[in-house]
Scaffold this active site. Structure first.
Site, PDB file in Angstrom:
ATOM      1  N   ASP A  85       0.975  -1.146   0.025  1.00  0.00           N
ATOM      2  CA  ASP A  85       0.036  -0.068  -0.027  1.00  0.00           C
ATOM      3  C   ASP A  85       0.789   1.256  -0.084  1.00  0.00           C
ATOM      4  O   ASP A  85       2.092   1.283   0.291  1.00  0.00           O
ATOM      5  CB  ASP A  85      -0.796  -0.109   1.381  1.00  0.00           C
ATOM      6  CG  ASP A  85      -1.615   1.016   1.335  1.00  0.00           C
ATOM      7  OD1 ASP A  85      -2.099   1.690   0.178  1.00  0.00           O
ATOM      8  OD2 ASP A  85      -2.126   1.396   2.549  1.00  0.00           O
TER       9      ASP A  85
ATOM     10  N   ASP B  87      -0.362   5.000   1.212  1.00  0.00           N
ATOM     11  CA  ASP B  87      -0.568   5.869   2.288  1.00  0.00           C
ATOM     12  C   ASP B  87      -0.646   5.331   3.650  1.00  0.00           C
ATOM     13  O   ASP B  87      -1.228   4.273   3.617  1.00  0.00           O
ATOM     14  CB  ASP B  87      -1.990   6.546   2.176  1.00  0.00           C
ATOM     15  CG  ASP B  87      -2.040   7.382   0.858  1.00  0.00           C
ATOM     16  OD1 ASP B  87      -1.093   8.136   0.288  1.00  0.00           O
ATOM     17  OD2 ASP B  87      -2.961   7.384  -0.057  1.00  0.00           O
TER      18      ASP B  87
END
Lengths: 177, 177
Positions: free
Chosen positions: A9, A11
């Site tokens: 991922d 953020d």
């Protein structure tokens, strides 16, 4: 043999959105948000001007200027020797971020090729061996081995193997080899 | 029971890039490219000014203005009643296209939510029940049921179940229910 695959991922995992929002709240609103004070809170409660939060993250330049998470660059470079890395970011909710996230990756992670970048809505149809994410909703539907990256908003969640830092993530993944 | 999932490609499947390029070559270069003449040719041979082809598709506005493939809108709306549709487009090679593809989908396929849009590099980690694509390289690594959508460049490929039009695609998928 093919390398095992990891979906990573952006953020809260390789992009330090917590620091970015704390800085933004201080500079824009003069509001001091303490890292200790927001542990265990949802993103909406931690950054309480809700309408503002959505418009902040959807504003031009926001994603382009997020600081890199400590040790993320060196860790991904190291992991890439033994794993195939895919960057998988739920970016569709914020269309302005699409080009900015691509540019940000090109600047900070130039060793990740465009073939290995995925900007999506839901992550439900992503199929890799591992997924490193800070959001339980992304890990819940994952069919490989989920790894939760610690973020202020997930400190109370107990469902997943947890890593607190990139050094811990690398240590865990290396012992699977 | 959950609906079965379909990953649907954009260019050459719901976006009529062939017509768009033929129009572009005629308007920009005065070159008439005949649909019959390019059957079975690679994209590079069909549209032979190679450097130009790459710069055309990477230029601002190109993807935003592609015509919609005949019957695609009605077909996807119909299929959505019985399947969950994900739009999966290999867009990362052309970063300019990221925002444009999102805007194009919002205009022509407003019934597809942002959760169900994926802009990626390689499609190797996409996991759905069906994939409709015109490029063998995307279907080769797919673990579900691959469906090849006919395009000028794939007419000689025999490896996959083939559909020539959206009406044929809907007919095939409906008989699997």
């Amino acid at each position: 043999m093919n390398k095992k695959t990891i979906a990573i991922d952006m953020d809260g995992v390789i992009a330090d959105i917590e620091t970015h929002l704390i800085t933004f709240y201080k500079e824009k609103h003069g509001i001091e948000i303490s890292r200790e004070g927001i542990q265990g809170l949802s993103e909406e409660k931690a950054f309480p001007i809700k309408e503002d939060l959505h418009s902040i993250v959807n504003s031009k330049g926001f994603f382009r200027t997020i600081p890199v998470m400590p040790d993320a660059v060196e860790s991904l470079r190291l992991l890439q020797e033994n794993f195939e890395i895919f960057i998988v970011s739920a970016a569709m909710e914020f269309p302005v971020s699409l080009g900015e996230k691509f540019e940000w990756l090109k600047e900070h992670f130039p060793f990740i090729g465009w073939e290995n970048i995925i900007l999506c809505g839901s992550k439900r149809i992503i199929n890799t061996d591992y997924m490193i994410d800070d959001h339980p909703k992304n890990l819940d539907s994952f069919t490989g081995k989920p790894i939760m990256f610690t973020s202020f908003h997930n400190t109370e969640k107990e469902n997943y193997l947890r890593v607190n830092t990139w050094k811990e993530a690398v240590a865990f993944l290396h012992q699977t080899l």
